[in-house]
Design an enzyme around this catalytic site. Structure first.
Site, PDB file in Angstrom:
ATOM      1  N   ASP A  37      -7.983  -7.654   1.024  1.00 55.49           N
ATOM      2  CA  ASP A  37      -6.960  -7.854   2.048  1.00 55.49           C
ATOM      3  C   ASP A  37      -7.548  -7.476   3.392  1.00 55.49           C
ATOM      4  O   ASP A  37      -8.448  -6.639   3.472  1.00 55.49           O
ATOM      5  CB  ASP A  37      -5.733  -6.982   1.778  1.00 55.49           C
ATOM      6  CG  ASP A  37      -5.958  -5.545   2.235  1.00 55.49           C
ATOM      7  OD1 ASP A  37      -5.582  -5.228   3.374  1.00 55.49           O
ATOM      8  OD2 ASP A  37      -6.541  -4.753   1.471  1.00 55.49           O
ATOM      9  N   ASP A  70       0.844  -1.187   0.000  1.00 51.52           N
ATOM     10  CA  ASP A  70       0.000   0.000   0.000  1.00 51.52           C
ATOM     11  C   ASP A  70       0.886   1.246   0.000  1.00 51.52           C
ATOM     12  O   ASP A  70       2.096   1.152   0.198  1.00 51.52           O
ATOM     13  CB  ASP A  70      -0.974  -0.010   1.180  1.00 51.52           C
ATOM     14  CG  ASP A  70      -0.278  -0.042   2.524  1.00 51.52           C
ATOM     15  OD1 ASP A  70       0.925   0.230   2.580  1.00 51.52           O
ATOM     16  OD2 ASP A  70      -0.953  -0.343   3.519  1.00 51.52           O
ATOM     17  N   SER A  71       0.285   2.390  -0.228  1.00 49.95           N
ATOM     18  CA  SER A  71       1.078   3.609  -0.430  1.00 49.95           C
ATOM     19  C   SER A  71       1.475   4.290   0.866  1.00 49.95           C
ATOM     20  O   SER A  71       2.327   5.177   0.865  1.00 49.95           O
ATOM     21  CB  SER A  71       0.286   4.604  -1.279  1.00 49.95           C
ATOM     22  OG  SER A  71      -0.853   5.058  -0.570  1.00 49.95           O
ATOM     23  N   GLY A  72       0.842   3.910   1.967  1.00 54.37           N
ATOM     24  CA  GLY A  72       1.085   4.570   3.243  1.00 54.37           C
ATOM     25  C   GLY A  72       0.038   5.606   3.590  1.00 54.37           C
ATOM     26  O   GLY A  72      -0.023   6.085   4.723  1.00 54.37           O
ATOM     27  N   GLY A  73      -0.817   5.946   2.627  1.00 56.11           N
ATOM     28  CA  GLY A  73      -1.806   6.993   2.846  1.00 56.11           C
ATOM     29  C   GLY A  73      -2.769   6.701   3.980  1.00 56.11           C
ATOM     30  O   GLY A  73      -3.005   7.548   4.848  1.00 56.11           O
ATOM     31  N   GLN A  77     -11.459   7.398  -4.189  1.00 59.54           N
ATOM     32  CA  GLN A  77     -11.993   7.847  -2.904  1.00 59.54           C
ATOM     33  C   GLN A  77     -13.404   8.414  -3.129  1.00 59.54           C
ATOM     34  O   GLN A  77     -14.058   8.059  -4.078  1.00 59.54           O
ATOM     35  CB  GLN A  77     -11.043   8.864  -2.268  1.00 59.54           C
ATOM     36  CG  GLN A  77      -9.741   8.268  -1.752  1.00 59.54           C
ATOM     37  CD  GLN A  77      -9.941   7.381  -0.532  1.00 59.54           C
ATOM     38  OE1 GLN A  77     -10.985   7.422   0.143  1.00 59.54           O
ATOM     39  NE2 GLN A  77      -8.943   6.560  -0.228  1.00 59.54           N
ATOM     40  N   CYS A  82      -5.938 -28.254   6.900  1.00 57.37           N
ATOM     41  CA  CYS A  82      -4.724 -27.547   7.307  1.00 57.37           C
ATOM     42  C   CYS A  82      -3.983 -28.315   8.398  1.00 57.37           C
ATOM     43  O   CYS A  82      -4.518 -29.237   9.016  1.00 57.37           O
ATOM     44  CB  CYS A  82      -5.056 -26.125   7.776  1.00 57.37           C
ATOM     45  SG  CYS A  82      -5.750 -26.011   9.436  1.00 57.37           S
TER      46      CYS A  82
END
EC number: 2.4.2.29
Length: 369
Positions: free
Chosen positions: A261, A89-92, A184, A301
């Site tokens: 995610d 992700d961009s960090g925003g 957005q 699993c």
């Protein structure tokens, strides 16, 4: 990057996304490795669970250990020992969650949550960091307003997101990675439409739906997703940022979304809750004390093949970290298997039936026996 839609069922779609480090089948759930690790799990655990792509966090990695340390290793893949695709992700989102921000068109100035030092982040710096990390999919830098922001605040953030998207695209000077734009617009239909049209006009490799599932009503989440998807191109992957519960994923897949995610599966595992084909299971509850059943009889699993509910209840009750590890492994494995079934149902034309069955299961309150 190549993306091909192979099959549809209504708006739900099965696709294949080819990235530098491998092939990803969509719809896909991406486990979140914030600090270059999915909490309590090794890369081998993730590979054995069937994960095809993981997410890591530009903001956190930029602060610690820092770009130079990761560059020293030859990139994020080698640093964390993961050979398959990575999305950063961009960090925003993380930046705008911090208090005492200074925001202007140049970027964002904030205090590091680690040592209190002043840090500046802009579209250009975010691109520089993500290129250095070497992730397969990078995200444009965006302005994510809070869920309770009024119209004028969201309008300003939407316009800034567009300007920052232009700068992100301009600064993204690499042929070995791909860049997704972020839509957005908050919970305002006209701003969602406007942002989708603006961001798609720039031309990105894929498109993300940002600023949702952060506290607004579920009905608004779905309405805003529908509006956004209507203006996204059919031939590009669509990524809903932060959607991770089985119920929400089913609703979003039904509206044409491809990628998801969330820390949700591993977070609830650390608090003693398992995801199963019969709903949520609380391993803290005393009814598990004498149960010789696996967490989920339908799951193959490592946890379910080797341990009983009684044993895991004991570990959780005694505060042993192994209990959290085993449940984290199970929940990630479940989510991967769950997405396998989502894709299979789309391919077979039975997605609506599968969706209805699983939403009924997960709205019933979970497993008690």
């Amino acid at each position: 990057m190549e993306f091909e839609v192979k099959k549809t069922s209504g708006k739900a779609r099965v696709g294949v996304l080819k990235l530098p480090h491998g092939v990803v089948r969509t719809p896909v759930f991406m486990p979140v490795g914030t600090n270059a690790n999915v909490k309590l799990l090794t890369p081998r655990d993730l590979e054995e669970a069937g994960a095809e792509i993981v997410l890591s966090n530009t903001f956190h990695l930029m602060l610690k250990p820092g770009v130079e340390i990761i560059r020293l290793h030859g990139g994020l893949h080698k640093f964390m020992g993961w050979k398959k695709p990575i999305l950063t992700d961009s960090g925003g989102f993380q930046v705008f969650s911090l208090p005492k921000l200074k925001i202007d068109d140049e970027g964002v100035t904030f205090k590091s949550p680690i040592d209190g030092s002043k840090v500046f982040l802009s579209p250009e710096i975010s691109m520089e960091v993500q290129i250095a990390l070497g992730s397969d999919i990078c995200m444009a830098f965006d302005h994510c307003p809070p869920p309770d922001a009024d119209y004028e605040v969201v309008k300003e953030a939407t316009e800034r997101t567009y300007r920052w998207a232009l700068r992100s695209k301009e600064a993204f000077k690499t042929e070995n990675q791909v860049l997704f734009g972020i839509v957005q617009g908050g919970v305002y239909p006209d701003l969602r439409k406007k942002s989708a049209l603006q961001i798609t006009s720039i031309g990105f490799d894929g498109y993300a739906i940002g600023g949702l599932s952060i506290g607004e009503e579920r009905s608004l989440t779905l309405e805003m997703t529908e509006i956004t998807v209507e203006y996204l191109p059919e031939d590009r992957p669509r990524y809903f940022m932060g959607g991770g519960s089985p119920e929400l994923i089913l609703e979003l897949v039904d509206r044409g979304v491809d990628m998801f995610d969330s820390v949700f599966p591993t977070r609830i595992a650390r608090h003693g809750t398992a995801l199963t084909w019969k709903g949520r299971l609380n391993l803290k509850a005393s009814y598990n004390k004498r149960s010789l059943d696996p967490v989920d009889e339908q799951c193959g699993c490592y946890t379910c093949k080797n341990f009983t509910r009684s044993y895991i209840h004991h570990l959780i009750d005694r505060g042993e970290v192994l209990g959290q590890i085993l449940l984290s492994l199970h929940n990630v494995s479940f989510m991967i298997s769950f997405m396998d079934e989502v894709r299979r149902s789309i391919e077979e034309g039975t997605f609506r039936e599968f969706k209805g069955k699983m939403i009924d299961v997960y709205s019933s309150g979970g497993v008690s026996v």
